[in-house]
Design a protein around this motif. Structure first.
Motif, PDB file in Angstrom:
ATOM      1  N   LYS A   1       0.860  -1.187   0.000  1.00 16.83           N
ATOM      2  CA  LYS A   1       0.000   0.000   0.000  1.00 16.83           C
ATOM      3  C   LYS A   1       0.895   1.236   0.000  1.00 16.83           C
ATOM      4  O   LYS A   1       1.784   1.372   0.824  1.00 16.83           O
ATOM      5  CB  LYS A   1      -0.913   0.007   1.224  1.00 16.83           C
ATOM      6  CG  LYS A   1      -1.881   1.179   1.273  1.00 16.83           C
ATOM      7  CD  LYS A   1      -2.708   1.172   2.552  1.00 16.83           C
ATOM      8  CE  LYS A   1      -3.620  -0.024   2.621  1.00 16.83           C
ATOM      9  NZ  LYS A   1      -4.507   0.011   3.807  1.00 16.83           N
ATOM     10  N   TYR A   2       0.630   2.162  -0.941  1.00 13.74           N
ATOM     11  CA  TYR A   2       1.441   3.366  -1.087  1.00 13.74           C
ATOM     12  C   TYR A   2       0.528   4.579  -1.030  1.00 13.74           C
ATOM     13  O   TYR A   2      -0.588   4.561  -1.578  1.00 13.74           O
ATOM     14  CB  TYR A   2       2.213   3.349  -2.407  1.00 13.74           C
ATOM     15  CG  TYR A   2       3.076   2.125  -2.598  1.00 13.74           C
ATOM     16  CD1 TYR A   2       4.379   2.099  -2.151  1.00 13.74           C
ATOM     17  CD2 TYR A   2       2.555   0.978  -3.204  1.00 13.74           C
ATOM     18  CE1 TYR A   2       5.178   0.970  -2.318  1.00 13.74           C
ATOM     19  CE2 TYR A   2       3.323  -0.155  -3.369  1.00 13.74           C
ATOM     20  CZ  TYR A   2       4.634  -0.158  -2.926  1.00 13.74           C
ATOM     21  OH  TYR A   2       5.413  -1.286  -3.075  1.00 13.74           O
ATOM     22  N   VAL A   3       0.984   5.631  -0.398  1.00  8.35           N
ATOM     23  CA  VAL A   3       0.205   6.864  -0.289  1.00  8.35           C
ATOM     24  C   VAL A   3       0.987   7.992  -0.951  1.00  8.35           C
ATOM     25  O   VAL A   3       2.084   8.336  -0.511  1.00  8.35           O
ATOM     26  CB  VAL A   3      -0.096   7.210   1.182  1.00  8.35           C
ATOM     27  CG1 VAL A   3      -0.840   8.539   1.271  1.00  8.35           C
ATOM     28  CG2 VAL A   3      -0.916   6.111   1.828  1.00  8.35           C
ATOM     29  N   PHE A   4       0.422   8.547  -2.031  1.00  9.03           N
ATOM     30  CA  PHE A   4       1.072   9.616  -2.780  1.00  9.03           C
ATOM     31  C   PHE A   4       0.292  10.913  -2.578  1.00  9.03           C
ATOM     32  O   PHE A   4      -0.890  10.987  -2.929  1.00  9.03           O
ATOM     33  CB  PHE A   4       1.116   9.275  -4.266  1.00  9.03           C
ATOM     34  CG  PHE A   4       1.809   7.972  -4.569  1.00  9.03           C
ATOM     35  CD1 PHE A   4       3.149   7.809  -4.293  1.00  9.03           C
ATOM     36  CD2 PHE A   4       1.104   6.918  -5.119  1.00  9.03           C
ATOM     37  CE1 PHE A   4       3.794   6.608  -4.569  1.00  9.03           C
ATOM     38  CE2 PHE A   4       1.729   5.714  -5.398  1.00  9.03           C
ATOM     39  CZ  PHE A   4       3.078   5.556  -5.119  1.00  9.03           C
ATOM     40  N   PRO A   5       0.892  11.956  -2.041  1.00  5.83           N
ATOM     41  CA  PRO A   5       0.184  13.225  -1.872  1.00  5.83           C
ATOM     42  C   PRO A   5       0.136  14.012  -3.179  1.00  5.83           C
ATOM     43  O   PRO A   5       0.980  13.841  -4.060  1.00  5.83           O
ATOM     44  CB  PRO A   5       1.039  13.953  -0.828  1.00  5.83           C
ATOM     45  CG  PRO A   5       2.413  13.422  -1.057  1.00  5.83           C
ATOM     46  CD  PRO A   5       2.246  11.988  -1.473  1.00  5.83           C
ATOM     47  N   PHE A   6      -0.869  14.864  -3.305  1.00  4.93           N
ATOM     48  CA  PHE A   6      -0.956  15.783  -4.447  1.00  4.93           C
ATOM     49  C   PHE A   6      -1.429  17.138  -3.949  1.00  4.93           C
ATOM     50  O   PHE A   6      -2.125  17.235  -2.933  1.00  4.93           O
ATOM     51  CB  PHE A   6      -1.910  15.244  -5.530  1.00  4.93           C
ATOM     52  CG  PHE A   6      -3.316  14.995  -5.068  1.00  4.93           C
ATOM     53  CD1 PHE A   6      -4.248  16.020  -5.017  1.00  4.93           C
ATOM     54  CD2 PHE A   6      -3.714  13.722  -4.677  1.00  4.93           C
ATOM     55  CE1 PHE A   6      -5.544  15.789  -4.597  1.00  4.93           C
ATOM     56  CE2 PHE A   6      -5.009  13.481  -4.255  1.00  4.93           C
ATOM     57  CZ  PHE A   6      -5.926  14.513  -4.211  1.00  4.93           C
ATOM     58  N   GLN A   7      -1.070  18.178  -4.683  1.00  6.16           N
ATOM     59  CA  GLN A   7      -1.462  19.544  -4.308  1.00  6.16           C
ATOM     60  C   GLN A   7      -1.213  20.478  -5.477  1.00  6.16           C
ATOM     61  O   GLN A   7      -0.202  20.375  -6.167  1.00  6.16           O
ATOM     62  CB  GLN A   7      -0.661  20.022  -3.101  1.00  6.16           C
ATOM     63  CG  GLN A   7      -0.950  21.483  -2.702  1.00  6.16           C
ATOM     64  CD  GLN A   7      -0.206  21.901  -1.456  1.00  6.16           C
ATOM     65  OE1 GLN A   7      -0.385  21.314  -0.396  1.00  6.16           O
ATOM     66  NE2 GLN A   7       0.654  22.912  -1.578  1.00  6.16           N
ATOM     67  N   THR A   8      -2.129  21.385  -5.719  1.00  4.85           N
ATOM     68  CA  THR A   8      -1.945  22.428  -6.719  1.00  4.85           C
ATOM     69  C   THR A   8      -2.908  23.558  -6.430  1.00  4.85           C
ATOM     70  O   THR A   8      -3.901  23.386  -5.714  1.00  4.85           O
ATOM     71  CB  THR A   8      -2.163  21.885  -8.146  1.00  4.85           C
ATOM     72  OG1 THR A   8      -1.640  22.816  -9.098  1.00  4.85           O
ATOM     73  CG2 THR A   8      -3.643  21.676  -8.443  1.00  4.85           C
ATOM     74  N   THR A   9      -2.639  24.733  -6.992  1.00  3.60           N
ATOM     75  CA  THR A   9      -3.493  25.905  -6.814  1.00  3.60           C
ATOM     76  C   THR A   9      -4.411  26.050  -8.020  1.00  3.60           C
ATOM     77  O   THR A   9      -3.949  26.059  -9.164  1.00  3.60           O
ATOM     78  CB  THR A   9      -2.656  27.184  -6.650  1.00  3.60           C
ATOM     79  OG1 THR A   9      -1.800  27.046  -5.510  1.00  3.60           O
ATOM     80  CG2 THR A   9      -3.555  28.395  -6.457  1.00  3.60           C
ATOM     81  N   ILE A  10      -5.685  26.151  -7.768  1.00  4.59           N
ATOM     82  CA  ILE A  10      -6.664  26.341  -8.838  1.00  4.59           C
ATOM     83  C   ILE A  10      -6.589  27.800  -9.297  1.00  4.59           C
ATOM     84  O   ILE A  10      -6.606  28.708  -8.470  1.00  4.59           O
ATOM     85  CB  ILE A  10      -8.082  26.016  -8.345  1.00  4.59           C
ATOM     86  CG1 ILE A  10      -8.123  24.589  -7.780  1.00  4.59           C
ATOM     87  CG2 ILE A  10      -9.102  26.175  -9.463  1.00  4.59           C
ATOM     88  CD1 ILE A  10      -9.414  24.274  -7.043  1.00  4.59           C
TER      89      ILE A  10
END
Length: 468
Positions: free
Chosen positions: A99-108
């Motif tokens: 099981k792997y957890v990949f974060p994501f984030q960006t500005t709309i």
């Protein structure tokens, strides 16, 4: 079933305003190891339209031949790619099962358009996790989220003005009996703009002087969508009209007069489009209909008004009791009821673009303070709607057990992720609501590993390579 994905957003409902930061995690679960080149997460927003029309063109023999021509348009608003395992065009790697957890984030972007899903097009915002496989097709997992471009009705003073009109119609049926008196309809509303969940209080006086019976006085709200597309470098337009709310007031006999002080509730629906250049434009029509028998000739008596649907209600509109009492409301010396905090409900429309069945959520207000919707939130005194849940009101999530992501070189400490509290008013989610972004599973397939593992890319390598 060897792979699945759980997408989770920091906002449990997966709803954001344009200009805010969308972030969360993509949890990948693999039941067996697989040989890949890389894994990357993409957050993007785009619009596309597509439909077909029948056209006639000269054939080889000069005669007109009918054929189908496709109109289409696509525009990308933003896109952010981040490689979370391996690198672009890298060598083959082995992804062990786990099981792997990949974060994501960006500005709309601040002017990103509101999410929309319609018959001939969509405005789509989504997170995509792609497993770039070495010898077979890629595994691609997607999850949509809602973006709302704020439309504050108070920014346009003209929207606080009432709608008012008097129309009349005569019928040839009356001339047969020596009379030709009209049917007169006087219609008015309190404002020219409303928000979902708000009552459109209207005043209708139908003076039926004719010899024709009015079967029913109907009030309807229509959603009008204009799609733009191109074919052979020529721009084309496709329009649709869908009824989203309906009210039946009653009949009016001939030589009679009736008054109706009623209301029509605005359902959860897409806010009116602010820009005229968008490939998809949404507008609304409020229609009053005096229904008659077709046999009497002349058709129905109809009064149409353009109506604006926003995301922030007009100041003082929470006190609205109808057009007849608007003058009295204006003398409250600014002592208006506080604006309620909106909750967010799925679009009432059942239309969707091709295989996309995702329904965006739009802000819905309840001026009576009652929680009548599934994801209702308590009314608040803050006039600024908020989309983020309060940390103190959110049940802490259980710790996630997962296999450490093998993207960091051996011996290098893994950086600690710091959770920050948003610097703006926040709202707690309703209890018992299943958020579309939480525990969303996507299934995929893989092949047994056939290659020896090689070292992965450094964790501090480039994280964005543009549109994928």
């Amino acid at each position: 079933m060897s792979s699945k994905i759980n997408f989770t957003f920091d906002n449990v409902l997966g709803v954001y305003y344009a200009g805010q930061i969308v972030s969360g995690t993509a949890e990948l679960i693999t039941e067996r190891s697989k040989t890949i080149r890389s894994i990357y997460v993409t957050v993007n927003g785009f619009v596309e339209t597509r439909w077909q029309e029948s056209v006639e063109k000269p054939g080889d023999d000069g005669k007109l031949v009918k054929s189908l021509e496709t109109r289409t348009a696509t525009e990308i608003f933003y896109s952010n790619d981040k490689y979370v395992y391996g690198q672009s065009g890298g060598s083959q790697l082995e992804l062990p099962k786990g099981k792997y957890v990949f974060p994501f984030q960006t500005t709309i972007p601040p002017q990103a358009p509101t999410s929309f899903n319609g018959t001939h097009g969509q405005v789509k915002h989504e997170v995509t996790l792609t497993i770039d496989r070495a010898v077979r097709y890629n595994n691609i997992f997607k999850q949509c989220f809602t973006v709302i471009l704020p439309n504050d009705l108070n920014a346009n003073p003209s929207l606080s003005q009432p709608l008012n009109r008097i129309e009349e119609k005569t019928f040839w049926w009356g001339s047969i009996f020596g009379g030709n008196k009209p049917m007169v309809m006087d219609v008015s509303t309190t404002y020219s703009a409303y928000v979902p969940g708000q009552k459109i209080n209207f005043h209708v006086v139908l003076d039926n002087q004719s010899d024709v019976q009015c079967q029913d006085v109907k009030v309807r709200l229509f959603k009008n969508v204009k799609y733009r597309g191109k074919a052979n470098d020529q721009e084309q337009v496709k329009t649709t009209e869908v009824r989203i709310a309906d009210k039946h007031c009653g009949e009016v006999d001939k030589h009679n007069k009736a008054l109706f002080d009623e209301y029509l509730m605005v359902p959860p629906t897409t806010p009116s489009t602010l820009s005229e250049r968008d490939p998809i434009q949404v507008s609304y029509t409020l229609r009053f209909i005096a229904k008659t028998f077709r046999l009497h000739g002349g058709g129905d008596l109809i009064v149409d008004f353009p109506l604006v649907i926003g995301t922030v209600p007009l100041v003082g509109s929470a006190n609205d009791k109808g057009p007849a009492q608007k003058a009295q409301q204006a003398n409250t010396n600014g002592n208006y009821s506080p604006l309620p905090e909106p909750n967010f409900q799925e679009d009432v429309s059942t239309e969707h673009f091709e295989s996309n069945t995702y329904k965006p959520r739009y802000p819905v207000y309840h001026f009576d303070g009652q929680l009548g919707f599934a994801n209702g939130a308590a009314a608040a005194k803050s006039p600024v709607p908020s989309l983020y849940p309060k940390a103190v009101d959110t049940t802490p999530a259980a710790p996630v057990e997962y296999t450490p992501n093998p993207v960091s070189p051996a011996g290098k400490p893994i950086a600690t992720v710091i959770q920050k509290t948003p610097p703006y008013p926040v709202q707690a989610p309703a209890s018992g609501v299943t958020a579309p972004g939480g525990d969303f599973e996507v299934l995929g397939f893989s092949i047994p590993p056939g290659y020896q593992p090689t070292p992965s890319a450094p964790a501090d390598g480039p994280g964005s390579i543009g549109w994928k």
